[in-house]
Design a protein around this motif. Structure first.
Motif, PDB file in Angstrom:
ATOM      1  N   GLY A 108       1.473  78.312 -17.251  1.00 24.54           N
ATOM      2  CA  GLY A 108       1.882  78.727 -18.583  1.00 24.54           C
ATOM      3  C   GLY A 108       1.942  80.237 -18.707  1.00 24.54           C
ATOM      4  O   GLY A 108       2.865  80.791 -19.325  1.00 24.54           O
ATOM      5  N   VAL A 109       0.968  80.921 -18.120  1.00 28.40           N
ATOM      6  CA  VAL A 109       0.952  82.382 -18.164  1.00 28.40           C
ATOM      7  C   VAL A 109       2.090  82.950 -17.322  1.00 28.40           C
ATOM      8  O   VAL A 109       2.733  83.928 -17.715  1.00 28.40           O
ATOM      9  CB  VAL A 109      -0.409  82.917 -17.674  1.00 28.40           C
ATOM     10  CG1 VAL A 109      -0.322  84.413 -17.400  1.00 28.40           C
ATOM     11  CG2 VAL A 109      -1.477  82.648 -18.725  1.00 28.40           C
ATOM     12  N   THR A 110       2.347  82.367 -16.168  1.00 28.66           N
ATOM     13  CA  THR A 110       3.423  82.838 -15.300  1.00 28.66           C
ATOM     14  C   THR A 110       4.767  82.757 -16.024  1.00 28.66           C
ATOM     15  O   THR A 110       5.582  83.703 -15.981  1.00 28.66           O
ATOM     16  CB  THR A 110       3.474  82.008 -14.007  1.00 28.66           C
ATOM     17  OG1 THR A 110       2.236  82.157 -13.305  1.00 28.66           O
ATOM     18  CG2 THR A 110       4.624  82.460 -13.114  1.00 28.66           C
ATOM     19  N   GLU A 111       4.999  81.650 -16.720  1.00 27.89           N
ATOM     20  CA  GLU A 111       6.246  81.488 -17.471  1.00 27.89           C
ATOM     21  C   GLU A 111       6.327  82.497 -18.616  1.00 27.89           C
ATOM     22  O   GLU A 111       7.369  83.125 -18.840  1.00 27.89           O
ATOM     23  CB  GLU A 111       6.332  80.065 -18.022  1.00 27.89           C
ATOM     24  CG  GLU A 111       7.605  79.788 -18.798  1.00 27.89           C
ATOM     25  CD  GLU A 111       7.664  78.356 -19.316  1.00 27.89           C
ATOM     26  OE1 GLU A 111       8.525  78.076 -20.172  1.00 27.89           O
ATOM     27  OE2 GLU A 111       6.830  77.531 -18.873  1.00 27.89           O
ATOM     28  N   THR A 112       5.215  82.677 -19.318  1.00 29.74           N
ATOM     29  CA  THR A 112       5.195  83.606 -20.458  1.00 29.74           C
ATOM     30  C   THR A 112       5.389  85.048 -20.009  1.00 29.74           C
ATOM     31  O   THR A 112       6.174  85.796 -20.596  1.00 29.74           O
ATOM     32  CB  THR A 112       3.861  83.476 -21.226  1.00 29.74           C
ATOM     33  OG1 THR A 112       3.750  82.148 -21.748  1.00 29.74           O
ATOM     34  CG2 THR A 112       3.791  84.474 -22.365  1.00 29.74           C
ATOM     35  N   ALA A 113       4.667  85.433 -18.949  1.00 25.44           N
ATOM     36  CA  ALA A 113       4.799  86.798 -18.438  1.00 25.44           C
ATOM     37  C   ALA A 113       6.226  87.055 -17.944  1.00 25.44           C
ATOM     38  O   ALA A 113       6.779  88.150 -18.120  1.00 25.44           O
ATOM     39  CB  ALA A 113       3.797  87.037 -17.311  1.00 25.44           C
ATOM     40  N   GLY A 114       6.826  86.048 -17.346  1.00 20.24           N
ATOM     41  CA  GLY A 114       8.207  86.185 -16.890  1.00 20.24           C
ATOM     42  C   GLY A 114       9.161  86.410 -18.051  1.00 20.24           C
ATOM     43  O   GLY A 114      10.078  87.235 -17.961  1.00 20.24           O
ATOM     44  N   GLU A 115       8.927  85.707 -19.150  1.00 26.93           N
ATOM     45  CA  GLU A 115       9.773  85.864 -20.337  1.00 26.93           C
ATOM     46  C   GLU A 115       9.591  87.251 -20.949  1.00 26.93           C
ATOM     47  O   GLU A 115      10.568  87.897 -21.356  1.00 26.93           O
ATOM     48  CB  GLU A 115       9.427  84.783 -21.364  1.00 26.93           C
ATOM     49  CG  GLU A 115      10.348  84.757 -22.570  1.00 26.93           C
ATOM     50  CD  GLU A 115      11.794  84.468 -22.189  1.00 26.93           C
ATOM     51  OE1 GLU A 115      12.694  85.080 -22.811  1.00 26.93           O
ATOM     52  OE2 GLU A 115      12.027  83.659 -21.262  1.00 26.93           O
ATOM     53  N   LEU A 116       8.352  87.724 -21.003  1.00 27.55           N
ATOM     54  CA  LEU A 116       8.091  89.070 -21.539  1.00 27.55           C
ATOM     55  C   LEU A 116       8.739  90.140 -20.663  1.00 27.55           C
ATOM     56  O   LEU A 116       9.233  91.155 -21.163  1.00 27.55           O
ATOM     57  CB  LEU A 116       6.577  89.313 -21.635  1.00 27.55           C
ATOM     58  CG  LEU A 116       5.805  88.467 -22.655  1.00 27.55           C
ATOM     59  CD1 LEU A 116       4.311  88.749 -22.554  1.00 27.55           C
ATOM     60  CD2 LEU A 116       6.307  88.731 -24.079  1.00 27.55           C
ATOM     61  N   GLN A 117       8.766  89.878 -19.356  1.00 28.36           N
ATOM     62  CA  GLN A 117       9.373  90.843 -18.438  1.00 28.36           C
ATOM     63  C   GLN A 117      10.888  90.830 -18.575  1.00 28.36           C
ATOM     64  O   GLN A 117      11.535  91.892 -18.605  1.00 28.36           O
ATOM     65  CB  GLN A 117       8.960  90.533 -17.001  1.00 28.36           C
ATOM     66  CG  GLN A 117       9.482  91.519 -15.981  1.00 28.36           C
ATOM     67  CD  GLN A 117       8.726  91.475 -14.665  1.00 28.36           C
ATOM     68  OE1 GLN A 117       7.997  92.376 -14.315  1.00 28.36           O
ATOM     69  NE2 GLN A 117       8.909  90.385 -13.929  1.00 28.36           N
ATOM     70  N   ARG A 118      11.476  89.650 -18.703  1.00 28.94           N
ATOM     71  CA  ARG A 118      12.926  89.549 -18.865  1.00 28.94           C
ATOM     72  C   ARG A 118      13.382  90.180 -20.183  1.00 28.94           C
ATOM     73  O   ARG A 118      14.498  90.689 -20.287  1.00 28.94           O
ATOM     74  CB  ARG A 118      13.367  88.076 -18.805  1.00 28.94           C
ATOM     75  CG  ARG A 118      13.368  87.498 -17.397  1.00 28.94           C
ATOM     76  CD  ARG A 118      14.007  86.131 -17.360  1.00 28.94           C
ATOM     77  NE  ARG A 118      13.200  85.132 -18.056  1.00 28.94           N
ATOM     78  CZ  ARG A 118      12.218  84.440 -17.487  1.00 28.94           C
ATOM     79  NH1 ARG A 118      11.912  84.649 -16.210  1.00 28.94           N
ATOM     80  NH2 ARG A 118      11.537  83.548 -18.177  1.00 28.94           N
ATOM     81  N   SER A 119      12.485  90.176 -21.175  1.00 27.10           N
ATOM     82  CA  SER A 119      12.797  90.790 -22.473  1.00 27.10           C
ATOM     83  C   SER A 119      12.615  92.302 -22.448  1.00 27.10           C
ATOM     84  O   SER A 119      12.874  92.974 -23.449  1.00 27.10           O
ATOM     85  CB  SER A 119      11.910  90.187 -23.569  1.00 27.10           C
ATOM     86  OG  SER A 119      12.132  88.792 -23.693  1.00 27.10           O
TER      87      SER A 119
END
Length: 273
Positions: free
Chosen positions: A202-213
């Motif tokens: 869950g954190v990996t997916e969230t951190a990836g989204e924050l990075q893509r943003s």
């Protein structure tokens, strides 16, 4: 002659203490105390290093010392029977670890884990409690922080129940940034998952989204906040509550705090005016 030697050694101890707890200390609690109270009660402070992932206290361990944080961040974690953990408090320059001892606690009910390396001034818990019991000034300063820590724990409980992983992750990063005064921090997905009490995926997916943003950049265990205002906007309402608490504890007026903290307070105050 022996009496003179004892007096000389005592003076030397006071000088050592005065240097360690001078008005330039980064720890807000010590900076807020009157000079006379420092000299009377805090002569036994000793500098110690805080190493990343160092455990200062385990649940059930005796509360032997109080740590006044000068640099770095310590997480207060609730540990479950299956060894999973979740963060219920975060302490940096605005506070101290082990303050339950001042209220009569003998053992730690939670785990205190160094999340970002730094340094602290350490004091015997019994001597710190004596200062707390005897000095109204020490008691006022410490109770202000203890109340704030209770408030943070209660807010975190509500946050963990009501807000999304993305909101909570953004809040946590902003809280850590406030205490570090740095946009760069060592961080792994596994460690962040442990702080938030969620699965690593869950954190990996969230951190990836924050990075893509474009809000953060994560590379080889190092996380950099790229867009501070954007990350703050992503965080839940709980961050603003914690930030206001932190700002009050780090009130720069008359506390002799480092210039970078004073500048931070001035900047944030103007931005919110």
């Amino acid at each position: 002659m022996a009496e003179r030697g004892a007096r000389s050694r005592s003076t030397g101890t006071v000088r050592l203490m005065a240097s360690a707890t001078s008005r330039s200390t980064q720890n807000r609690l010590l900076a807020a105390l009157p000079r006379a109270e420092l000299e009377r009660y805090f002569s036994e402070l000793r500098p110690v290093s805080l190493i990343q992932r160092q455990v200062l206290y385990e649940p059930g361990a005796p509360l032997t010392h109080v740590y006044f944080v000068n640099e770095g961040v310590v997480s207060i974690l609730t540990k479950m029977a299956d060894a999973t953990t979740i963060e219920v408090g975060m302490i940096g320059i605005e506070g101290a670890v082990g303050t339950a001892a001042l209220l009569g606690g003998e053992t730690s009910s939670q785990q205190a884990l160094v999340q970002v390396a730094g340094s602290a001034l350490r004091m015997n818990a019994a001597e710190c409690k004596a200062a707390f019991d005897q000095s109204p000034a020490v008691r006022a300063v410490m109770m202000r922080f203890i109340e704030a820590l209770f408030d943070l724990s209660a807010q975190t409980a509500a946050c963990n129940r009501l807000h999304t992983i993305e909101q909570r992750c953004a809040r946590w990063l902003m809280m850590a940034r406030d205490r570090l005064q740095d946009d760069i921090m060592p961080m792994t997905h596994e460690f962040l998952a442990s702080m938030l009490g969620v699965r690593r995926a869950g954190v990996t997916e969230t951190a990836g989204e924050l990075q893509r943003s474009g809000l953060i950049r994560y590379h080889h265990g190092r996380l950099t906040i790229i867009d501070r205002e954007g990350l703050e906007a992503t965080a839940c309402e709980c961050y603003r509550i914690d930030h206001n608490l932190f700002m009050r504890l780090c009130d720069a007026e008359g506390l002799g705090l480092p210039e970078k903290i004073k500048s931070f307070v001035r900047t944030r105050t103007k931005k919110r005016a």
